[in-house]
Design a protein around this motif. Structure first.
Motif, short mmCIF file in Angstrom:
data_model
loop_
_atom_site.label_atom_id
_atom_site.label_comp_id
_atom_site.label_asym_id
_atom_site.label_seq_id
_atom_site.Cartn_x
_atom_site.Cartn_y
_atom_site.Cartn_z
N GLN A 72 -1.67 -3.22 -103.10
CA GLN A 72 -3.22 -3.67 -101.69
C GLN A 72 -3.35 -3.17 -101.35
N ILE A 73 -2.35 -2.56 -100.14
CA ILE A 73 -2.35 -1.63 -98.98
C ILE A 73 -3.52 -0.36 -100.23
N PHE A 74 -3.63 0.29 -101.15
CA PHE A 74 -4.40 0.41 -101.72
C PHE A 74 -5.20 0.31 -101.96
N ASP A 75 -5.58 0.09 -102.39
CA ASP A 75 -6.72 -0.89 -102.78
C ASP A 75 -7.40 -1.20 -100.87
N GLY A 76 -6.76 -1.44 -100.03
CA GLY A 76 -7.95 -1.66 -98.21
C GLY A 76 -7.82 -0.53 -98.24
N VAL A 77 -6.99 0.64 -98.06
CA VAL A 77 -8.09 2.03 -97.59
C VAL A 77 -8.95 2.53 -98.56
N SER A 78 -9.15 2.15 -99.90
CA SER A 78 -10.75 2.88 -100.27
C SER A 78 -11.68 1.78 -100.62
N LEU A 79 -11.25 1.03 -99.58
CA LEU A 79 -12.34 0.32 -99.68
C LEU A 79 -12.84 0.22 -98.24
N ALA A 80 -11.63 0.20 -97.14
CA ALA A 80 -12.41 1.16 -96.05
C ALA A 80 -12.88 2.43 -95.66
N LEU A 81 -12.93 3.54 -96.68
CA LEU A 81 -13.39 4.47 -97.00
C LEU A 81 -15.04 4.15 -97.91
N HIS A 82 -15.13 2.96 -98.50
CA HIS A 82 -16.26 3.02 -99.27
C HIS A 82 -17.49 2.25 -98.21
N ARG A 83 -16.57 1.28 -97.27
CA ARG A 83 -17.67 1.04 -96.74
C ARG A 83 -17.94 1.36 -95.29
N ALA A 84 -17.70 2.79 -94.53
CA ALA A 84 -17.99 3.01 -93.64
C ALA A 84 -18.69 4.64 -94.04
N PHE A 85 -18.12 5.01 -95.71
CA PHE A 85 -19.05 6.06 -96.44
C PHE A 85 -19.55 6.18 -97.99
N PRO A 86 -20.74 5.09 -97.86
CA PRO A 86 -20.82 4.08 -99.42
C PRO A 86 -21.73 4.71 -99.83
N ALA A 87 -22.45 6.51 -99.23
CA ALA A 87 -23.21 7.35 -99.99
C ALA A 87 -21.93 8.08 -100.95
N VAL A 88 -20.80 7.84 -100.32
CA VAL A 88 -19.70 9.53 -101.75
C VAL A 88 -19.17 7.87 -102.46
N ARG A 89 -18.90 9.00 -103.23
CA ARG A 89 -17.52 8.10 -103.87
C ARG A 89 -15.96 8.37 -103.61
N VAL A 90 -15.62 7.76 -103.91
CA VAL A 90 -13.87 7.26 -103.50
C VAL A 90 -13.21 7.99 -104.81
N HIS A 91 -12.15 8.04 -104.97
CA HIS A 91 -11.97 8.12 -106.53
C HIS A 91 -9.85 8.29 -106.26
N GLY A 92 -9.20 7.66 -107.02
CA GLY A 92 -8.04 7.19 -106.91
C GLY A 92 -7.08 7.45 -107.65
N GLY A 93 -7.47 9.30 -108.03
CA GLY A 93 -5.98 9.98 -108.49
C GLY A 93 -6.08 11.32 -109.31
N THR A 94 -6.39 11.67 -110.30
CA THR A 94 -6.00 13.26 -110.86
C THR A 94 -8.16 13.04 -110.96
#
Length: 139
Positions: free
Chosen positions: A8-30
């Motif tokens: 849940q915390i991992f998803d929260g960090v990713s979602l916060a980055l998506h909201r703040a920077f909608p034009a870039v992609r957020v990856h979650g691994g290699t």
């Protein structure tokens, strides 16, 4: 409140980055291919748990939030992002509505990328098994 776990915390960090920077992609691994300048990669790097009295525990999860600047060797872009990130991921909201605060935020620039190491300590409570009441017999 709903259950709070590491994912849940991992998803929260990713979602916060998506909201703040909608034009870039957020990856979650290699990332093996298709990495573009300006992208983020969120990697969980450590977890810990310390048992407390009763059924409580103090947990912490640490992430390496990697930022790939748009221009190779652009330390200015890395420093600018280092300045912005505490406001973006300093307090995150998990998908189930919990707010978790980052209490450790360190950054360094390695191989022309910004590595922000962030930690989210929190407490969890586990419901005890069985009935806490004993049988009472009245004579």
């Amino acid at each position: 409140m709903a259950e709070l776990d590491y994912n849940q915390i991992f998803d929260g960090v990713s979602l916060a980055l998506h909201r703040a920077f909608p034009a870039v992609r957020v990856h979650g691994g290699t990332v093996k291919q298709d990495l573009k300048p300006g992208d983020f990669n969120v990697l969980p790097i450590a977890t810990s748990e310390t048992v407390q009295i009763g059924t409580r525990a103090q947990r912490s999860i640490t992430f390496d939030v990697i930022y790939y600047p748009p221009d190779t060797g652009s330390r200015e872009a890395c420093l600018d992002m280092q300045h912005q990130l505490p406001g973006v991921i300093g307090t995150i909201t998990t998908p189930n509505g919990n707010k978790v605060h980052c209490l450790k935020f360190e950054g360094n620039i390695t191989d022309d990328t910004l590595h922000c190491v962030v930690s989210y300590p929190h407490f969890v409570y586990t419901m005890p098994d069985g009935d806490a009441m004993e049988t009472l017999t009245i004579l």
